[in-house]
Design a protein around this motif. Structure first.
Motif, PDB file in Angstrom:
ATOM      1  N   LEU A 314       0.825  -1.211   0.000  1.00 23.29           N
ATOM      2  CA  LEU A 314       0.000   0.000   0.000  1.00 23.29           C
ATOM      3  C   LEU A 314       0.856   1.257   0.000  1.00 23.29           C
ATOM      4  N   ARG A 315       1.937   1.220   0.775  1.00 25.25           N
ATOM      5  CA  ARG A 315       2.806   2.404   0.877  1.00 25.25           C
ATOM      6  C   ARG A 315       3.696   2.558  -0.363  1.00 25.25           C
ATOM      7  N   GLU A 316       4.196   1.450  -0.886  1.00 26.57           N
ATOM      8  CA  GLU A 316       5.198   1.520  -1.946  1.00 26.57           C
ATOM      9  C   GLU A 316       4.577   1.565  -3.345  1.00 26.57           C
ATOM     10  N   ARG A 317       3.599   0.713  -3.583  1.00 23.87           N
ATOM     11  CA  ARG A 317       3.051   0.587  -4.933  1.00 23.87           C
ATOM     12  C   ARG A 317       1.831   1.470  -5.165  1.00 23.87           C
ATOM     13  N   GLU A 318       1.023   1.594  -4.122  1.00 25.78           N
ATOM     14  CA  GLU A 318      -0.237   2.319  -4.303  1.00 25.78           C
ATOM     15  C   GLU A 318      -0.173   3.747  -3.804  1.00 25.78           C
TER      16      GLU A 318
END
Length: 353
Positions: A314-318
């Protein structure tokens, strides 16, 4: 002579006899072979002297007031610190039953009075040489064990390096950021530390467990090494066959890890790594894969990595910030994730990457 060549400078003999004349005679015999013995007039005194400085050999009378020679031998042979000290009995009695009893207690030899100096010297020489040889063997075994342990550690580290290299390839094939593995392991460690402070998990999470899950977490998707890259990087929905192939990465990863069992310490790492690889896509409500486990049927390490892995994605990709990521996790708690672990994650979230 059989006693020649003994390292008399290192050998220490304790003579135990309540009769002063016997002590003096034996002392003179020992001096003849270059050894200055220490003398004790009772079993109790002998034990005190042995505690301060263990001898290479004990010559003890059997019949003494208070603690006799048999009892002294029994105590010495019953202690881990003194069991290897050879004990030779001295006695005026030569009854076979007395001799057998001494051997049954662990005594090495039996010398009868009156003393024949050459016999005493010969027997003492034999047992000093045996003692020296045994000590050398024990020291050699100790050094060998240290060497073997070091080699095992090196082999285990090499295996881990190979596993991390494979996991890195799998991550790159899945288009994960280079920092993903570092964030995953650091966040798993932080969450596990928070759980250790909770009454719900303190009995399940030790310091060693925390260290191990930190090392094991980056191997969660190592099974992706066996999944075609075009499936891993495909945008949009996967069809049924592609989904089935992708889900096989949990089985592939677990099998790869389970085939690498080694020493006991390494097995802890492998066991937790295999649990994580196999079960980190199981859902709390039983809707996950590959086994459809639910609740605490899912290994705890897999529960931790599952939640942390989702947070990292969630933090890195989204592109979610911390609060947005927590909001998503909150909706999925009780469905995908253990709600108790989510609550702890939420409380310590400021410490997460």
């Amino acid at each position: 002579m059989i006693y020649e060549g003994i390292d008399t400078g290192e050998s220490k003999i304790l003579i135990v006899d309540d009769v002063e004349t016997n002590r003096i005679i034996l002392e003179e015999i020992m001096k003849d072979i270059g050894i200055r013995p220490v003398l004790a007039e009772s079993g109790e005194m002998a034990l005190e002297m042995i505690k301060k400085s263990p001898p290479s050999l004990v010559l003890t009378d059997i019949s003494m007031p208070g603690m006799n020679g048999y009892e002294l031998c029994r105590i010495l042979k019953g202690s881990e610190e003194t069991k290897n000290i050879p004990v030779v009995f001295i006695s005026a009695f030569d009854d076979p039953q007395d001799i057998v009893e001494g051997f049954l207690l662990g005594g090495e030899d039996y010398i009868t009075k009156p003393f024949i100096p050459e016999v005493v010297k010969a027997r003492v020489g034999v047992h000093l040489r045996l003692h020296e040889a045994k000590q050398e063997l024990m020291n050699t075994n100790r050094k060998l064990q240290i060497s073997v342990n070091e080699q095992l550690k090196q082999m285990e580290q090499e295996k881990k390096n190979i596993l991390y290299a494979l996991a890195d390839i799998a991550a790159k094939n899945s288009l994960y950021e280079n920092s993903h593995a570092r964030h995953l392991k650091d966040n798993c460690r932080t969450l596990a530390q928070g759980m250790q402070l909770s009454p719900l998990f303190e009995g399940k999470i030790s310091d060693t467990y925390i260290d191990t899950i930190e090392l094991a977490a980056p191997l969660c998707d190592i099974g992706n090494i066996g999944v075609p890259r075009d499936i891993l990087i495909k945008g949009g929905e996967l069809n049924e066959d592609e989904t089935s192939v992708l889900q096989e990465h949990t089985v592939i990863g677990a099998k790869l890890l389970q085939d690498l069992h080694g020493s006991s310490d390494y097995n802890d790492f492998i066991s937790i790594s295999a649990d994580i690889a196999h079960y980190h896509h199981e859902n709390w409500d039983g809707s996950g894969y590959p086994e459809g486990l639910k609740g605490n049927e899912i290994p705890l390490a897999a529960q931790i990595v599952s939640l942390v892995g989702r947070y990292c994605v969630l933090r890195e990709r989204e592109g979610c910030d911390r609060q947005e990521a927590l909001s998503v996790l909150k909706k999925e708690a009780g469905v995908k994730f253990n709600p108790d672990i989510y609550e702890i994650c939420s409380k310590i979230s400021r410490q997460l990457y």
